[in-house]
Design an enzyme around this catalytic site. Structure first.
Site, short mmCIF file in Angstrom:
data_model
loop_
_atom_site.label_atom_id
_atom_site.label_comp_id
_atom_site.label_asym_id
_atom_site.label_seq_id
_atom_site.Cartn_x
_atom_site.Cartn_y
_atom_site.Cartn_z
N ASP A 125 0.83 -1.21 0.00
CA ASP A 125 0.00 0.00 0.00
C ASP A 125 0.86 1.27 0.00
O ASP A 125 2.10 1.20 0.02
CB ASP A 125 -0.93 -0.06 1.24
N ASP A 177 -10.11 3.67 -3.65
CA ASP A 177 -10.78 2.44 -3.21
C ASP A 177 -12.18 2.31 -3.80
O ASP A 177 -12.89 3.30 -3.96
CB ASP A 177 -10.88 2.41 -1.68
C1 GLA Z 1 -6.04 1.39 1.44
C2 GLA Z 1 -6.14 0.39 0.30
C3 GLA Z 1 -7.26 -0.59 0.61
C4 GLA Z 1 -6.98 -1.30 1.92
C5 GLA Z 1 -6.78 -0.29 3.05
C6 GLA Z 1 -6.27 -0.94 4.33
O1 GLA Z 1 -7.16 2.21 1.53
O2 GLA Z 1 -6.38 1.04 -0.92
O3 GLA Z 1 -7.43 -1.53 -0.44
O4 GLA Z 1 -5.83 -2.10 1.78
O5 GLA Z 1 -5.84 0.72 2.68
O6 GLA Z 1 -6.09 -0.02 5.36
#
Ligand code: GLA
Length: 410
Positions: free
Chosen positions: A168, A223
């Site tokens: 990430d 997301d």
């Molecule tokens: C980010 C990523 C998500 C998930 C969260 C976890 O938002 O894009 O897919 O992994 O972090 O905290």
């Protein structure tokens, strides 16, 4: 005499070395396989889009070893594994602190048996095991990130038996994305274990332009949220399915075997959309050769969810060995036609209706450059019925927010 012998020796050595240099280049098979490696993947993995399950979309930080074990059991019992879903990936919040030597540990309350035991369990079910970290100091959930510990973490993952790393981009400050992801890619390579590298950089630094030899997949957007077209809940960085599809679609030329655009994990079965909307979500992801990472509670999914996630004919479109991402070829208001080339000259065709009422949609040969008169069969991938012979077009009345999906080919 001595001098002659040494000259002969020198000559022999010279030709031996020359042969070493020339032979591999002269062999067409070797040259071709090197080129194939370069074209395909940095590590030879993910030659079709990865399939699996990830804890985040449903469980978020509410995870523990029982959830992961129950999911692994359910992946087998529900038929998900046999439908092709392979990787069981723990997302954020599994971490404990780093130990005195800087090695990462698992949260002792949530994962008392440790990650190695969990990976062994997942492997014993015929599945593969994935984990999550972050290129910054802390993960998005505030757990220790890998910045400054890349090689140490890669080594730990390899020792645990990790097969897939989602990496990430939270808390990275002014770190350069290309450097950060290349560092972890190098660390994974140095660990000696084949590990699929899933880059979760949200598309900020346009990884499709530079990450082909770094990662096996890269997120192209923020997301996903469990909504179809209008976000009803969630944060600024979350987007509904149609918006994510629109952001990911134009990037189709950058995807291919070993390196995929990732429009984020599936929401199918999480309750925020209708079955028709989930069928559209799943079909669009398959048309885009997206990684199919289920994000629902597999141990408690209903039959409708199962019938969508386990639609093998739609999965086959996603997993087609050519690895070409499909794209939109026609649009008129809410009505769209998408096409994906498949092996053997076949095409997957999606009729997509974004509107609130049923609509008639027609795909025609000229929309995607097929000459008139091609002889082919038509298969409906959602009703699982043969739909006659191709006659230069396909029409259907498609329900609100729905799709009709076909395979046209030999
Ligand atoms: C980010 C990523 C998500 C998930 C969260 C976890 O938002 O894009 O897919 O992994 O972090 O905290």
């Amino acid at each position: 005499m001595h001098r002659l012998k040494s000259t002969a020796n020198q000559l022999a050595t010279f030709f031996f070395l020359l042969a070493l240099v020339i032979l591999p280049v002269a062999s067409p098979a070797t040259a071709q396989s090197i080129q194939e490696m370069v074209n395909k993947a940095p590590n030879g993995l993910a030659l079709t889009p990865p399939m699996g399950w990830n804890s985040w979309n449903h469980f978020q930080c509410n995870i523990n070893e029982k959830v992961i074990r129950d999911t692994a059991d359910a992946m087998v019992a529900s038929g998900m594994r046999d439908a092709g879903y392979q990787y069981v990936v723990i997302d954020d919040c599994w971490h404990g602190p780093r130990d005195a030597n800087g090695f990462i540990t698992a949260d002792p309350q949530r994962f008392p048996s440790g990650i190695k035991a969990l990976a062994d369990y997942v492997h014993s079910k015929g599945l593969k095991f994935g984990i999550y970290s972050d290129a910054g100091r802390l993960t998005c959930g505030g757990r220790p990130g890998s910045e400054g510990h890349e090689y140490q973490d890669a080594l730990t993952y390899a020792r645990w038996g990790v097969d897939y790393l989602k990496y990430d981009w939270c808390n990275t400050g002014d770190r350069n994305a290309q450097e950060a992801y290349a560092t972890m890619a190098d660390a994974l390579r140095a660990s000696g274990r084949p590990i699929v590298f899933s880059m979760c950089e949200w598309g900020t630094a346009k990884p499709w332009l530079w990450a082909k030899n770094t990662g096996n997949l890269w997120r192209t957007t923020g997301d996903i949220s469990d909504d179809f077209a209008v976000k009803k809940k969630g944060h600024d960085w979350e987007h509904p399915v149609t918006m994510i599809a629109d952001l990911n679609e134009p990037l189709w030329p950058f995807a291919g075997p070993g390196h995929w655009n990732d429009p984020d994990m599936l929401e199918v079965g999480n309750g925020g959309m209708t079955p028709d909307e989930y069928r559209s979500h799943f079909s669009l992801w398959a048309m885009m050769a997206a990684p199919l990472i289920a994000g629902n509670d597999i141990a408690h999914m209903d039959d409708t969810t199962k019938s969508i996630l386990e639609n093998k004919e739609v999965i086959a479109v996603d997993q087609d060995a050519l690895g070409i991402q499909g794209h939109r070829v026609w649009k008129d208001g809410d009505r769209e036609v998408w096409v994906k080339p498949l092996t053997g000259g076949a095409r997957a065709i999606l009729l997509f209706n974004r509107g609130e009422a049923p609509a008639a949609i027609t795909a025609t040969a000229d929309q995607f450059g097929w000459p008139a008169g091609i002889r082919a069969k038509v298969r409906d991938l959602w009703t699982h019925k043969d739909a006659g012979r191709w006659s230069n077009s396909i029409s259907a009345t498609v329900g609100a927010h729905g799709v009709a999906m076909f395979r046209v080919g030999p």
